[in-house]
Design a protein around this motif. Structure first.
Motif, mmCIF file in Angstrom:
data_model
loop_
_atom_site.group_PDB
_atom_site.id
_atom_site.type_symbol
_atom_site.label_atom_id
_atom_site.label_comp_id
_atom_site.label_asym_id
_atom_site.label_seq_id
_atom_site.Cartn_x
_atom_site.Cartn_y
_atom_site.Cartn_z
ATOM 1 N N LYS A 1 1.615 5.495 -2.849
ATOM 2 C CA LYS A 1 2.089 4.138 -3.178
ATOM 3 C C LYS A 1 1.397 3.087 -2.328
ATOM 4 C CE LYS A 1 6.426 5.137 -1.992
ATOM 5 N NZ LYS A 1 6.289 6.527 -1.538
ATOM 6 N N SER A 2 1.412 3.306 -0.994
ATOM 7 C CA SER A 2 0.788 2.331 -0.095
ATOM 8 C C SER A 2 -0.711 2.263 -0.329
ATOM 9 C CB SER A 2 0.999 2.727 1.373
ATOM 10 O OG SER A 2 2.309 2.464 1.738
ATOM 11 N N TYR B 1 -9.486 10.281 0.883
ATOM 12 C CA TYR B 1 -9.666 9.956 2.288
ATOM 13 C C TYR B 1 -10.469 11.077 2.928
ATOM 14 C CZ TYR B 1 -5.941 6.383 2.170
ATOM 15 O OH TYR B 1 -5.177 5.275 1.910
ATOM 16 N N PRO C 1 7.951 9.850 -3.890
ATOM 17 C CA PRO C 1 8.199 10.413 -2.567
ATOM 18 C C PRO C 1 7.111 10.020 -1.583
ATOM 19 C CG PRO C 1 7.307 12.086 -4.026
ATOM 20 C CD PRO C 1 7.555 10.877 -4.872
ATOM 21 N N SER C 2 7.412 10.179 -0.325
ATOM 22 C CA SER C 2 6.448 9.907 0.732
ATOM 23 C C SER C 2 5.162 10.698 0.469
ATOM 24 C CB SER C 2 7.093 10.323 2.061
ATOM 25 O OG SER C 2 6.228 10.023 3.099
HETATM 26 P P1 ADP Z 1 3.021 6.726 0.293
HETATM 27 O O1 ADP Z 1 2.859 5.263 0.512
HETATM 28 O O2 ADP Z 1 3.442 7.076 -1.094
HETATM 29 O O3 ADP Z 1 3.891 7.397 1.325
HETATM 30 P P2 ADP Z 1 0.279 6.873 1.215
HETATM 31 O O4 ADP Z 1 -0.513 6.036 0.297
HETATM 32 O O5 ADP Z 1 0.647 6.338 2.524
HETATM 33 O O6 ADP Z 1 1.572 7.397 0.441
HETATM 34 O O7 ADP Z 1 -0.491 8.242 1.461
HETATM 35 C C1 ADP Z 1 -0.996 9.054 0.398
HETATM 36 C C2 ADP Z 1 -1.707 10.262 0.994
HETATM 37 O O8 ADP Z 1 -2.872 9.820 1.659
HETATM 38 C C3 ADP Z 1 -0.879 11.004 2.037
HETATM 39 O O9 ADP Z 1 -1.175 12.377 1.926
HETATM 40 C C4 ADP Z 1 -1.385 10.439 3.343
HETATM 41 O O10 ADP Z 1 -1.232 11.372 4.391
HETATM 42 C C5 ADP Z 1 -2.842 10.171 3.035
HETATM 43 N N1 ADP Z 1 -3.385 9.037 3.800
HETATM 44 C C6 ADP Z 1 -2.904 7.779 3.813
HETATM 45 N N2 ADP Z 1 -3.661 6.981 4.589
HETATM 46 C C7 ADP Z 1 -4.639 7.758 5.097
HETATM 47 C C8 ADP Z 1 -5.742 7.544 5.967
HETATM 48 N N3 ADP Z 1 -6.000 6.334 6.473
HETATM 49 N N4 ADP Z 1 -6.545 8.588 6.257
HETATM 50 C C9 ADP Z 1 -6.313 9.802 5.744
HETATM 51 N N5 ADP Z 1 -5.292 10.100 4.916
HETATM 52 C C10 ADP Z 1 -4.466 9.084 4.584
#
Ligand code: ADP
Ligand code: ADP
Length: 224
Positions: A44-45, A11, A39-40
């Motif tokens: 995953k998302s 990102y 973990p967060s």
């Molecule tokens: P999870 O679902 O496991 O909590 P995410 O996929 O949401 O993880 O996020 C993975 C990493 O990418 C995290 O460090 C998050 O802060 C970052 N991240 C997620 N979405 C964005 C975005 N749109 N822009 C910048 N960083 C992002």
């Protein structure tokens, strides 16, 4: 079958980029229930959204039944934690939304939504609006809406994360029941080990910074 090969996702711009996913290789078989657990912040998302075609990968590729993913497709449906129902539409119209978008005739739509609302136990709520339902009920509508378009792949992003423990347990059982009836391939994001063990055939354990696959565990115990 879903094949994910050498997938990276960052990102932000190149000099301040955050590597959210690094070197992800994963194969998901037809009909499997796979959980992405970690973990967060482990990505995953992000991985789920890339499989859904909602965001692009930075490198690598995903194929579904041999076809390269380069955007959303009719064979994939997504269920989100916040339900994402249309508040101005009745329960029935929410469930029929994807069918209407595909120009399915009204009679056929009605039959499909009636059947799905029966499956999720909400036949009596067809004419209600989302704000008249509890959280668990809203998520059941969202699941019915996802199933309505007959996806081969059901992608679920912490779908029960906003629900209390009892409702969550009820919906886990309901999802397993639905999964057995409809035989969908499911990719299910969770940070709950218990939930992953309870639901999955296969658990993909991820770690953060950067997001990587740490282990893939096949759960072969008899499930309820
Ligand atoms: P999870 O679902 O496991 O909590 P995410 O996929 O949401 O993880 O996020 C993975 C990493 O990418 C995290 O460090 C998050 O802060 C970052 N991240 C997620 N979405 C964005 C975005 N749109 N822009 C910048 N960083 C992002
Ligand atoms: P679940 O949705 O998993 O059944 P909930 O705690 O959300 O669990 O709701 C429990 C039950 O309470 C529902 O199945 C439904 O029968 C009833 N209920 C909840 N909200 C409403 C409502 N707005 N109107 C009528 N009945 C409701």
């Amino acid at each position: 079958m879903v094949v994910i090969e050498a997938l990276d996702k960052s990102y932000g711009s190149s000099d301040s980029a955050l590597l959210a996913l690094s070197d992800i290789d994963l194969t998901i078989e037809e009909g499997q229930f796979v959980s992405l657990l970690g973990p967060s912040g482990c990505g995953k998302s992000t991985l789920l959204k890339i499989i859904a075609g909602l965001i692009p990968a930075s490198a690598g590729r995903i194929t579904i039944d041999g076809k390269v993913v380069d955007g959303p497709g009719p064979e994939r449906a997504v269920v989100f934690q916040d339900y994402a129902l249309f508040p101005w539409m009745t329960v029935q119209d929410n469930v029929e939304f994807g069918l209407e978008a595909r120009a399915v005739p009204a009679e056929e739509r009605r039959a499909a939504s009636a059947e799905l609302l029966r499956v999720v136990g909400l036949s009596d709520f067809a004419q209600k609006f989302p704000h008249q339902l509890s959280g668990g009920m809203k998520q059941r509508v969202s699941i019915a809406r996802a199933l309505a378009v007959k996806p081969s792949l059901l992608l679920m992003d912490e779908p029960f994360g906003a629900l209390d423990a009892q409702t969550r347990q009820g919906l886990q059982d309901e999802l397993l029941r639905i999964w057995r009836v409809y035989k969908k391939t499911v990719v299910f994001v969770t940070h709950s080990i218990e939930e992953a063990i309870y639901l999955s055939d296969r658990i993909v354990v991820m770690t953060a910074r950067p997001g990587r696959i740490k282990a893939v565990i096949d759960v072969d115990e008899e499930r309820p």
